[in-house]
Design a protein around this motif. Structure first.
Motif, PDB file in Angstrom:
ATOM      1  N   ILE A   6     -27.871  30.711  12.826  1.00  0.00           N
ATOM      2  CA  ILE A   6     -28.238  29.908  11.650  1.00  0.00           C
ATOM      3  C   ILE A   6     -29.716  29.537  11.758  1.00  0.00           C
ATOM      4  O   ILE A   6     -30.181  29.142  12.826  1.00  0.00           O
ATOM      5  CB  ILE A   6     -27.349  28.649  11.525  1.00  0.00           C
ATOM      6  CG1 ILE A   6     -27.649  27.907  10.218  1.00  0.00           C
ATOM      7  CG2 ILE A   6     -27.509  27.674  12.700  1.00  0.00           C
ATOM      8  CD1 ILE A   6     -26.607  26.858   9.840  1.00  0.00           C
ATOM      9  N   VAL A  59     -32.418  35.525   6.260  1.00  0.00           N
ATOM     10  CA  VAL A  59     -30.990  35.633   5.932  1.00  0.00           C
ATOM     11  C   VAL A  59     -30.748  36.883   5.076  1.00  0.00           C
ATOM     12  O   VAL A  59     -29.781  37.613   5.280  1.00  0.00           O
ATOM     13  CB  VAL A  59     -30.490  34.347   5.227  1.00  0.00           C
ATOM     14  CG1 VAL A  59     -29.041  34.502   4.773  1.00  0.00           C
ATOM     15  CG2 VAL A  59     -30.627  33.143   6.166  1.00  0.00           C
ATOM     16  N   ASP A  65     -27.677  34.936  10.126  1.00  0.00           N
ATOM     17  CA  ASP A  65     -26.479  35.071   9.282  1.00  0.00           C
ATOM     18  C   ASP A  65     -26.423  33.966   8.243  1.00  0.00           C
ATOM     19  O   ASP A  65     -25.910  34.145   7.142  1.00  0.00           O
ATOM     20  CB  ASP A  65     -25.213  34.982  10.149  1.00  0.00           C
ATOM     21  CG  ASP A  65     -25.228  36.018  11.249  1.00  0.00           C
ATOM     22  OD1 ASP A  65     -24.990  37.192  10.918  1.00  0.00           O
ATOM     23  OD2 ASP A  65     -25.518  35.669  12.416  1.00  0.00           O
ATOM     24  N   LEU A  66     -26.934  32.796   8.651  1.00  0.00           N
ATOM     25  CA  LEU A  66     -26.851  31.607   7.806  1.00  0.00           C
ATOM     26  C   LEU A  66     -28.204  30.917   7.773  1.00  0.00           C
ATOM     27  O   LEU A  66     -29.034  31.137   8.664  1.00  0.00           O
ATOM     28  CB  LEU A  66     -25.830  30.615   8.390  1.00  0.00           C
ATOM     29  CG  LEU A  66     -24.392  31.100   8.530  1.00  0.00           C
ATOM     30  CD1 LEU A  66     -23.600  30.154   9.417  1.00  0.00           C
ATOM     31  CD2 LEU A  66     -23.751  31.189   7.150  1.00  0.00           C
ATOM     32  N   GLY A  67     -28.397  30.033   6.808  1.00  0.00           N
ATOM     33  CA  GLY A  67     -29.633  29.259   6.760  1.00  0.00           C
ATOM     34  C   GLY A  67     -29.411  27.964   6.015  1.00  0.00           C
ATOM     35  O   GLY A  67     -28.506  27.867   5.184  1.00  0.00           O
ATOM     36  N   VAL A  81     -29.189  36.194  -1.363  1.00  0.00           N
ATOM     37  CA  VAL A  81     -28.332  35.560  -0.356  1.00  0.00           C
ATOM     38  C   VAL A  81     -27.184  34.876  -1.096  1.00  0.00           C
ATOM     39  O   VAL A  81     -27.260  34.672  -2.303  1.00  0.00           O
ATOM     40  CB  VAL A  81     -29.117  34.492   0.455  1.00  0.00           C
ATOM     41  CG1 VAL A  81     -30.196  35.130   1.313  1.00  0.00           C
ATOM     42  CG2 VAL A  81     -29.731  33.434  -0.468  1.00  0.00           C
ATOM     43  N   GLY A 185     -25.818  32.166   3.122  1.00  0.00           N
ATOM     44  CA  GLY A 185     -25.302  33.161   4.060  1.00  0.00           C
ATOM     45  C   GLY A 185     -25.744  34.552   3.639  1.00  0.00           C
ATOM     46  O   GLY A 185     -26.000  34.804   2.458  1.00  0.00           O
ATOM     47  N   ARG A 186     -25.809  35.450   4.625  1.00  0.00           N
ATOM     48  CA  ARG A 186     -26.191  36.825   4.276  1.00  0.00           C
ATOM     49  C   ARG A 186     -25.018  37.489   3.562  1.00  0.00           C
ATOM     50  O   ARG A 186     -23.861  37.081   3.713  1.00  0.00           O
ATOM     51  CB  ARG A 186     -26.588  37.616   5.521  1.00  0.00           C
ATOM     52  CG  ARG A 186     -25.459  37.853   6.502  1.00  0.00           C
ATOM     53  CD  ARG A 186     -25.888  38.826   7.589  1.00  0.00           C
ATOM     54  NE  ARG A 186     -24.953  38.820   8.685  1.00  0.00           N
ATOM     55  CZ  ARG A 186     -23.784  39.455   8.701  1.00  0.00           C
ATOM     56  NH1 ARG A 186     -23.400  40.155   7.651  1.00  0.00           N
ATOM     57  NH2 ARG A 186     -22.999  39.383   9.749  1.00  0.00           N
TER      58      ARG A 186
END
Ligand code: ATP
Ligand code: MG
Length: 283
Positions: A6, A59, A65-67, A81, A185-186
């Motif tokens: 993340i 991302v 994978d997350l941000g 995203v 999330g991606r």
């Protein structure tokens, strides 16, 4: 299971609340000091500390994978995203502002004028929507001083309280977009167990933040009216007190509701009202 990554802001307005949210979810990790990447010791998650502008791109490319980032930054970078969860902090509004004594009165007056901003993409699409043809001056910071220096007739910048605008002789003129921090999330991450667990924890923390645990004492005769006023997660818990004819009522209510209801509760006979914070609510 493979760790998820993340990306959160390294320092700035979203850093502290992003770290706090993850900690409230029970994750144990070192906050950013000098290492840009750290692992939670009790969860399959690595935390990357980045400039907020870079988070949507990381991302989008699947490097993270997350941000956690402001919607304004996602829109500006136009990264592809998925929006997973609004987080309720980092609330602000991207606004147009003009000098206090400006002759600009409505949006159409911006035609042919110049506007300084760090958000050229969002501003352009706003101006296009209103069919306004203005000259966008992109600058990366201290946008508020541009009109005073003669660089532009107006600015488009993030405002939360309006204090910075005022101290630079500006006044807000129109809202362009509201924003808050959001978990992104991606693409392709939808069916991930670690994400599902993290989302469940985040949602239980967010739910708890909006609610309070309330305990109050009331005479039994007044109980029906009190339970009517209080609508908890389910019906309230009622416990007899040592004093004959009295009960304690325990319930969970929304904080917004509570302030509206407190006087009604008092006049319905509630006494010794205690309000406590809740850490998590798991439904
Ligand atoms: P970075 O060094 O990570 O690029 P930054 O200077 O671009 O940081 P900050 O000022 O820390 O960004 O703001 C981060 C985000 O916080 C903004 O993009 C916005 O979503 C949100 N925010 C909330 N309130 C404000 C505010 N009053 N001013 C600026 N941003 C705000
Ligand atoms: Mg930034």
């Amino acid at each position: 299971m493979k760790n998820l990554k993340i990306a959160i802001q390294k320092s700035g307005r979203l850093n502290e609340k992003s770290v706090q949210l993850l900690k409230n979810c029970g994750l144990d990790f070192e906050n950013y000091k000098s290492s840009l990447i750290t692992s939670a010791s009790n969860f399959n998650l690595e935390i990357l500390f980045l400039r907020d502008d870079d988070i949507p791109g990381y991302v989008e490319q699947g490097i993270a994978d997350l941000g956690i980032v402001g919607e304004n930054v996602i829109d500006e970078t136009q990264a592809k995203v998925n929006y997973l969860q609004r987080l309720g902090f980092g609330k602000c509004t991207l606004k147009l502002a003009i000098a206090k004594d400006s002759t600009i009165q409505d949006l159409q007056d911006l035609n042919g004028k110049s506007i300084a901003t760090s958000y050229p993409v969002i501003l352009k699409s706003f101006l296009d929507e209103y069919k306004i043809n203005a000259d966008i001056q992109t600058i990366s910071g201290s946008v508020e001083i541009a009109p005073g220096l003669g660089l532009s007739d107006a600015i488009c910048d993030i405002v939360s309280t309006g204090g910075t605008l005022k101290s630079n002789g500006l006044k807000p003129f129109a809202d362009v977009r509201k924003s808050e921090a959001i978990l992104i999330g991606r693409e392709g991450l939808e069916e991930n167990e670690i994400l599902a667990e993290l989302l469940q924890r985040i949602q239980s923390v967010l739910r708890a933040k909006e609610t309070k645990y309330v305990v109050l004492n009331v005479e039994k005769a007044n109980l029906p009216i009190i339970t009517e006023i209080l609508h908890g997660v389910k019906s309230p818990t009622v416990v007899p007190l040592a004093e004959e004819g009295w009960v304690a009522v325990h319930t969970v209510i929304s904080e917004d509701d509570f302030w509206g209801k407190i006087n009604v509760l008092k006049s319905a006979g509630a006494q010794g009202i205690v309000v406590m914070p809740i850490e998590k609510i798991i439904l």
